[in-house]
Structures are given as structure tokens and as C-alpha cells.
Scaffold this motif. Structure first.
Motif, PDB file in Angstrom:
ATOM      1  N   ASN A   2     -99.817 -36.180  75.426  1.00  0.00           N
ATOM      2  CA  ASN A   2     -98.526 -36.569  76.183  1.00  0.00           C
ATOM      3  C   ASN A   2     -98.358 -36.153  77.476  1.00  0.00           C
ATOM      4  O   ASN A   2     -98.280 -34.713  77.904  1.00  0.00           O
ATOM      5  CB  ASN A   2     -97.463 -35.871  75.277  1.00  0.00           C
ATOM      6  CG  ASN A   2     -95.998 -36.438  75.855  1.00  0.00           C
ATOM      7  OD1 ASN A   2     -95.796 -37.218  76.860  1.00  0.00           O
ATOM      8  ND2 ASN A   2     -94.912 -35.922  75.389  1.00  0.00           N
ATOM      9  N   THR A   3     -98.650 -36.837  78.793  1.00  0.00           N
ATOM     10  CA  THR A   3     -98.480 -36.338  79.948  1.00  0.00           C
ATOM     11  C   THR A   3     -97.163 -36.618  80.737  1.00  0.00           C
ATOM     12  O   THR A   3     -97.327 -36.785  81.874  1.00  0.00           O
ATOM     13  CB  THR A   3     -99.719 -37.055  80.923  1.00  0.00           C
ATOM     14  OG1 THR A   3     -99.654 -38.267  80.610  1.00  0.00           O
ATOM     15  CG2 THR A   3    -101.071 -36.633  80.212  1.00  0.00           C
ATOM     16  N   LYS A   4     -96.260 -37.299  79.861  1.00  0.00           N
ATOM     17  CA  LYS A   4     -94.955 -37.285  80.539  1.00  0.00           C
ATOM     18  C   LYS A   4     -94.521 -35.971  81.144  1.00  0.00           C
ATOM     19  O   LYS A   4     -94.531 -35.024  80.452  1.00  0.00           O
ATOM     20  CB  LYS A   4     -93.743 -37.827  79.220  1.00  0.00           C
ATOM     21  CG  LYS A   4     -92.531 -38.243  79.754  1.00  0.00           C
ATOM     22  CD  LYS A   4     -92.643 -39.453  80.540  1.00  0.00           C
ATOM     23  CE  LYS A   4     -91.202 -39.920  81.067  1.00  0.00           C
ATOM     24  NZ  LYS A   4     -91.184 -41.072  81.647  1.00  0.00           N
ATOM     25  N   ARG A   5     -93.880 -35.937  82.459  1.00  0.00           N
ATOM     26  CA  ARG A   5     -93.246 -34.754  83.181  1.00  0.00           C
ATOM     27  C   ARG A   5     -91.818 -34.404  82.261  1.00  0.00           C
ATOM     28  O   ARG A   5     -90.934 -35.265  82.310  1.00  0.00           O
ATOM     29  CB  ARG A   5     -93.003 -35.409  84.763  1.00  0.00           C
ATOM     30  CG  ARG A   5     -94.280 -35.336  85.330  1.00  0.00           C
ATOM     31  CD  ARG A   5     -94.012 -35.996  86.901  1.00  0.00           C
ATOM     32  NE  ARG A   5     -93.405 -34.672  87.529  1.00  0.00           N
ATOM     33  CZ  ARG A   5     -92.153 -34.503  88.128  1.00  0.00           C
ATOM     34  NH1 ARG A   5     -91.673 -35.714  88.164  1.00  0.00           N
ATOM     35  NH2 ARG A   5     -91.791 -33.464  88.692  1.00  0.00           N
ATOM     36  N   ASN A  90     -88.081 -40.402  86.977  1.00  0.00           N
ATOM     37  CA  ASN A  90     -88.861 -40.840  86.140  1.00  0.00           C
ATOM     38  C   ASN A  90     -89.413 -39.616  85.146  1.00  0.00           C
ATOM     39  O   ASN A  90     -90.400 -39.912  84.311  1.00  0.00           O
ATOM     40  CB  ASN A  90     -90.352 -41.723  86.482  1.00  0.00           C
ATOM     41  CG  ASN A  90     -89.948 -42.819  87.176  1.00  0.00           C
ATOM     42  OD1 ASN A  90     -89.047 -43.589  86.862  1.00  0.00           O
ATOM     43  ND2 ASN A  90     -90.456 -43.256  88.263  1.00  0.00           N
ATOM     44  N   SER A  91     -88.529 -38.697  85.137  1.00  0.00           N
ATOM     45  CA  SER A  91     -89.121 -37.347  84.235  1.00  0.00           C
ATOM     46  C   SER A  91     -88.053 -37.227  83.024  1.00  0.00           C
ATOM     47  O   SER A  91     -87.043 -38.100  83.126  1.00  0.00           O
ATOM     48  CB  SER A  91     -89.065 -36.096  85.077  1.00  0.00           C
ATOM     49  OG  SER A  91     -87.472 -35.867  85.299  1.00  0.00           O
ATOM     50  N   CYS A 123     -83.133 -40.900  84.821  1.00  0.00           N
ATOM     51  CA  CYS A 123     -84.011 -40.133  83.964  1.00  0.00           C
ATOM     52  C   CYS A 123     -83.502 -40.170  82.462  1.00  0.00           C
ATOM     53  O   CYS A 123     -82.257 -40.217  82.410  1.00  0.00           O
ATOM     54  CB  CYS A 123     -84.127 -38.536  84.304  1.00  0.00           C
ATOM     55  SG  CYS A 123     -84.343 -38.005  86.152  1.00  0.00           S
TER      56      CYS A 123
END
Length: 242
Positions: A2-5, A90-91, A123
Motif C-alpha cells: 500500500n503506497t497511499k500517502r 490526494n492523501s 482528502c
């Protein structure tokens, strides 16, 4: 993977409105945020003090120790808003008691009168207070109480600080949401393509596997052996499968 910030965020303010919504007639004076990717702190943080253009209430001063004199040469919110919005864009915003901070940030955006969307539309918002209340119903779930419960060192936290509290909250968030986040292989990337590392372990779609069924004689011998083990009190699984 999971590379979501994930951005852990906290604010300090000039005070709170005890009659109306907390942010009414008050302003943000500090924003602190830390970035987490793949459940690790990246060091890509955001921290700023803000000139509020109004007096800080004495009760708030006792909480964070930030004075108007200290803030007199600091930027206004309008001066840092573009950098701030770019940082959080977008985090997933993780906030403790999110309605409080979100209310203050949305008010600051509204004051600018630039038709900027509310923060909760830009967000995703995760409220760690809600998580804590589910994990520890009926218990005190302040940041201090949770740090004590999870044995997180907060000896350096004499007063509230947005950046320090964001870092502590980041540690708490990782502990409260510990464990596997996804059932996907780390090697699975865009469009479900599998990295070379894992290809040799996974059957290609165009190859069918032959199924070999046990013969009746083999099944009878197996059952006979299980009964033999049962007589010796060694066959616990017999009760489930026979």
C-alpha cells in the motif's frame, strides 16, 4: 504494497468557542503534519506557524505556550495555503478528533474567499478518536491517555505542539491499526502484473492442473488406519472428518 500517502495532521489555535462551533471567531496558529508511506515515517513533514491576526486566549496559551509576540513575523494563512494544499493533496488525512481540526481548516479556506473546496472533499479523513473509542470503549482516549496506554514516550511533550503531536499520533495510528493491511502480494503491481520475483511460484493462467482422486481401496485403507489411531486415542481429527 500500500503506497497511499497517509498524512498525520494536527493544529494549534487561538482558542475555542465554547458556545458555538469551536472554530467560530478563532484562527489556526500552527499546522504540523508528518507523512507515512508503507507504514513508515518518510521524513517529508510540513510545519508552519501562522499569524492569526487576533489575540490568543489565555486558556489556549496555557495549552500550547505560543504567544502573539512569537507569531508577529510569521506568515498569514493566505501565504502558506498553496504549499499546504499541495502537500496534503490526494492523501489520507489522519487526525485525532477530526471535526475540530477540519472545522478550523475549512474556516480558514472560507475566509480566503477563493472558492477552494473543503478539506474533507480534497482528502479522505480518518478520525483516530473514533478508532480509539471502538478499541477502548468507556475509557479516556485523549492523545496523552493513548500514549500512556501504548507506552509511547511523551516526556518531551510539556506543552501541545502541532508537529510533536502529529508525530505521536502517527505512532499511535500505526499501533492501533497494526497488522496486515492488504491480502495482496507485495509483488503485484499495476494491472495485477506479477513481478519476476513471484512468477515462478504462481501457476500461469494457460496451464491446467491434473486432479488425481484417491481410489476406493486407498480411502478404505486410510479410514482403517484412522480407526486404529482412534483406538489408541491418537486421532482427534477423526471426529471432524469421519
Amino acid at each position: 504494497m500500500n503506497t497511499k500517502r497517509i498524512i498525520i495532521l494536527d493544529t494549534e489555535t487561538t482558542g475555542i468557542n465554547k458556545i458555538n462551533l469551536p472554530h467560530i471567531n478563532h484562527r489556526i496558529i500552527e499546522i504540523g503534519a508528518v507523512e507515512i508511506i508503507n507504514r513508515r515515517f518518510t521524513g517529508n513533514n510540513f510545519h508552519v506557524y501562522i499569524q492569526p491576526d487576533r489575540q490568543i486566549e489565555s486558556e489556549a496559551l496555557k495549552v500550547h505556550g505560543i504567544t502573539n509576540n512569537f507569531l508577529k513575523d510569521k506568515p498569514f494563512f493566505k501565504d502558506i495555503v498553496d504549499k499546504f494544499l499541495k502537500y496534503i493533496k490526494n492523501s489520507i488525512l489522519v487526525i485525532h478528533n477530526a471535526p475540530f481540526d477540519v472545522g478550523f481548516i475549512n474556516q480558514e479556506l472560507k475566509i480566503l474567499n477563493q472558492n477552494i473546496q473543503k478539506i474533507d472533499t480534497l482528502c479522505s479523513i480518518v478520525d483516530t478518536l473514533k478508532i480509539a473509542r471502538k478499541l477502548f470503549p468507556g475509557k479516556k482516549n485523549t492523545l496523552d491517555a493513548l500514549c500512556t496506554r501504548y507506552k509511547i514516550n511523551k516526556s518531551h511533550r510539556n506543552l501541545h505542539s502541532a508537529i510533536v503531536d502529529a508525530y505521536l499520533l502517527g505512532k499511535l495510528y500505526l499501533l492501533m491499526t497494526g497488522g496486515q493491511e492488504s491480502m495482496c502480494f507485495d509483488g503485484i503491481v499495476n494491472n495485477q502484473k506479477i513481478s519476476q520475483t513471484f512468477k515462478k511460484f504462481i501457476r500461469p493462467d494457460n496451464i491446467s492442473l491434473k486432479i488425481l482422486y484417491a481410489k476406493k481401496q486407498e480411502i478404505d485403507l486410510h479410514i482403517k488406519y484412522l480407526k486404529h489411531m482412534q483406538n489408541k486415542n491418537l486421532c482427534l481429527w477423526k471426529y471432524f472428518f469421519l
